[in-house]
Design a protein around this motif. Sequence first.
Motif, short mmCIF file in Angstrom:
data_model
loop_
_atom_site.label_atom_id
_atom_site.label_comp_id
_atom_site.label_asym_id
_atom_site.label_seq_id
_atom_site.Cartn_x
_atom_site.Cartn_y
_atom_site.Cartn_z
N PHE A 94 27.39 30.98 10.71
CA PHE A 94 27.37 32.11 11.64
C PHE A 94 26.80 33.33 10.92
CE2 PHE A 94 29.11 35.80 13.81
CZ PHE A 94 28.85 35.49 15.13
N GLY A 95 25.89 34.02 11.59
CA GLY A 95 25.30 35.19 10.96
C GLY A 95 24.95 36.26 11.96
N MET A 96 24.94 37.49 11.48
CA MET A 96 24.46 38.61 12.30
C MET A 96 23.17 39.12 11.67
SD MET A 96 26.47 41.73 13.92
CE MET A 96 26.68 42.99 12.70
N MET A 108 30.03 24.27 25.28
CA MET A 108 29.64 25.08 24.12
C MET A 108 28.26 24.61 23.62
SD MET A 108 31.86 25.87 20.76
CE MET A 108 32.62 24.29 20.84
N SER A 109 27.33 25.58 23.55
CA SER A 109 25.99 25.20 23.10
C SER A 109 25.91 25.32 21.59
CB SER A 109 24.96 26.12 23.74
OG SER A 109 23.74 25.98 23.07
N LYS A 110 25.30 24.35 20.95
CA LYS A 110 25.19 24.39 19.49
C LYS A 110 24.23 25.48 19.04
CE LYS A 110 24.83 21.45 15.62
NZ LYS A 110 23.90 20.64 14.94
N SER A 111 23.33 25.86 19.92
CA SER A 111 22.33 26.82 19.49
C SER A 111 22.28 28.06 20.41
CB SER A 111 20.96 26.17 19.44
OG SER A 111 20.70 25.56 20.69
N LEU A 112 23.47 28.51 20.83
CA LEU A 112 23.51 29.73 21.65
C LEU A 112 23.38 30.96 20.76
CD1 LEU A 112 24.04 31.19 24.38
CD2 LEU A 112 26.48 31.11 23.82
N ILE A 113 22.45 31.82 21.11
CA ILE A 113 22.24 33.06 20.36
C ILE A 113 22.78 34.23 21.19
CG2 ILE A 113 20.53 34.55 19.24
CD1 ILE A 113 20.60 31.65 18.16
N ALA A 114 23.66 35.03 20.58
CA ALA A 114 24.14 36.25 21.24
C ALA A 114 23.14 37.37 20.94
CB ALA A 114 25.51 36.62 20.70
N VAL A 115 22.73 38.06 21.98
CA VAL A 115 21.75 39.14 21.81
C VAL A 115 22.45 40.46 22.14
CG1 VAL A 115 19.51 40.03 22.56
CG2 VAL A 115 19.90 37.56 22.49
N LEU A 116 22.57 41.32 21.12
CA LEU A 116 23.24 42.61 21.31
C LEU A 116 22.25 43.73 20.99
CD1 LEU A 116 26.72 41.96 19.56
CD2 LEU A 116 26.00 41.36 21.87
N PRO A 117 21.53 44.23 21.99
CA PRO A 117 20.51 45.26 21.72
C PRO A 117 21.11 46.59 21.25
CG PRO A 117 20.17 44.18 23.85
CD PRO A 117 21.52 43.76 23.38
N ILE A 125 13.33 47.16 20.33
CA ILE A 125 12.94 46.28 19.23
C ILE A 125 13.55 44.88 19.39
CG2 ILE A 125 12.41 48.11 17.58
CD1 ILE A 125 15.15 47.71 16.31
N ILE A 126 14.71 44.81 20.04
CA ILE A 126 15.31 43.48 20.23
C ILE A 126 14.56 42.70 21.31
CG2 ILE A 126 17.41 42.32 21.09
CD1 ILE A 126 17.35 43.11 18.07
N SER A 127 14.05 43.41 22.31
CA SER A 127 13.22 42.72 23.30
C SER A 127 11.98 42.12 22.61
CB SER A 127 12.86 43.74 24.39
OG SER A 127 11.67 43.41 24.99
N ALA A 128 11.41 42.87 21.67
CA ALA A 128 10.26 42.36 20.91
C ALA A 128 10.65 41.13 20.09
CB ALA A 128 9.73 43.47 19.98
N ALA A 129 11.78 41.25 19.39
CA ALA A 129 12.21 40.15 18.50
C ALA A 129 12.54 38.90 19.30
CB ALA A 129 13.43 40.60 17.69
N LEU A 134 21.74 38.31 17.31
CA LEU A 134 20.57 39.16 17.07
C LEU A 134 20.97 40.56 17.51
CD1 LEU A 134 17.61 39.11 16.18
CD2 LEU A 134 16.98 38.61 18.54
N PHE A 135 21.00 41.48 16.54
CA PHE A 135 21.64 42.78 16.77
C PHE A 135 20.60 43.89 16.58
CE2 PHE A 135 24.27 46.38 15.66
CZ PHE A 135 25.49 46.17 16.30
N GLY A 136 20.58 44.84 17.50
CA GLY A 136 19.63 45.95 17.39
C GLY A 136 20.15 47.04 16.47
N ALA A 137 20.84 48.01 17.06
CA ALA A 137 21.44 49.09 16.28
C ALA A 137 22.46 49.77 17.18
CB ALA A 137 20.39 50.09 15.84
N VAL A 138 23.42 50.46 16.55
CA VAL A 138 24.36 51.24 17.34
C VAL A 138 24.39 52.67 16.83
CG1 VAL A 138 25.85 49.37 18.14
CG2 VAL A 138 26.25 50.38 15.89
#
Length: 359
Positions: free
Chosen positions: A272-274, A1-10, A18-22, A67-71
């Motif tokens: 934890f945050g989105m 388990m990584s302490k700093s793993l970021i989930a990327v959900l475009p 925009i998520i690729s940019a961020a 890190l969440f884009g939009a749905v």
Amino acid sequence: MSKSLIAVLPGDGIGPEIISAALSVLLKVRPDLAHETALVGGAAIDATGTPYPPETQALLRRSVAVLFGAVGVPKYDGKPVRPEQALLAIRKEFDLFANVRPVAVFAGLEGASSLRPELITGLDFVVLRELTSGLYFGEPKHTIFEQGVETAIDTLVYRAPEIERIARCGFELARRRRGRLTSVDKQNVLESGRLWRRIVNEVAREFPDVQLDHLLVDNAAMQLVKDPRRFDVLLTENTFGDILSDEAAMLTGSIGNLPSASLGATQNGATFGMYEPISGSAPDIAGRGIANPIAAILSAALLCRYSLDDEASAQRIEAAVAAALAGGARTADIAMPGEPVLTTDGFTARVLEKVASAG
Ligand code: NAD
């Protein structure tokens, strides 16, 4: 388990652009971060039949932040399985009770607001909205026939611990900013408003360094357009926050500029945050490479601030966006007539240059 793993959900629409940019900006300031991308929303329905697949859920559980884009995809409008259900499922599962929406006007963009520039120049405050209780969640919630009359019932419930935890969040936020908290309620007519005010006052005793005041919600709505610079942190319950945060967002004039954070409890050693733009998937401009990436990039800054507790990186990203704007970089939605217009990638390249030159 990584302490700093970021989930990327475009997600959908302009989300991947925009998520690729961020992500490129985030990794420029924090190359040490681990990140994994997963499906959500319409893209996930297309591939798996569900908007929030188990693989995505498993990734979120291993992560410190999303890190969440939009749905949202028009073809799923009105269908029983919709992309937007993923958002509610994630908020509920991770108990993302604190919604933080910074409202700031960048120098040079004052003209985009519907208010006169002298009222909003230098505007910089935060709306903190309770996100998981109140009128939207209270039971009973149904439509019945009472003595033959069709009657819709929603229930406004707040429990003291729910108020206490969001109030504490508000005071802590104010302490990290200019030390002023304005709590919004309707205590003159609502029981829940009276409990809200009492609990906020009780929590205030732990924060003698924060200056607290209270506003009735109708007055808060007026003050937002009359004198918005009086605010530092505006604390509100769910329904009032829904309305006031949109009103506040519009003070800045452009939906493509505004980030948000939805914060929950500690997970994998971090808050934890989105983190996501306040806008939707903008299907009308998706796939054309013209979307404004500012909200997504600033969402990455909030991720640094709240989930990584890395204020320096947050400020580095925010300063790079401000510097790019000060240098005249504009996407189509924020350009004044006659100003040159950049693509999403072109704007992001300017921000990356500013990050590099400041680093
Ligand atoms: P929207 O926010 O997607 O778009 C509104 C307008 O703003 C559009 O004209 C769009 O082109 C423009 N816009 C939005 N973001 C922009 C950006 N970054 N750069 C330039 N222009 C931008 O709202 P909508 O059209 O009402 O909704 C579209 C879809 O998004 C719907 O399916 C809706 O359900 C969904 N939605 C999702 C979220 C979310 O994922 N959090 C939030 C709101 C709406």
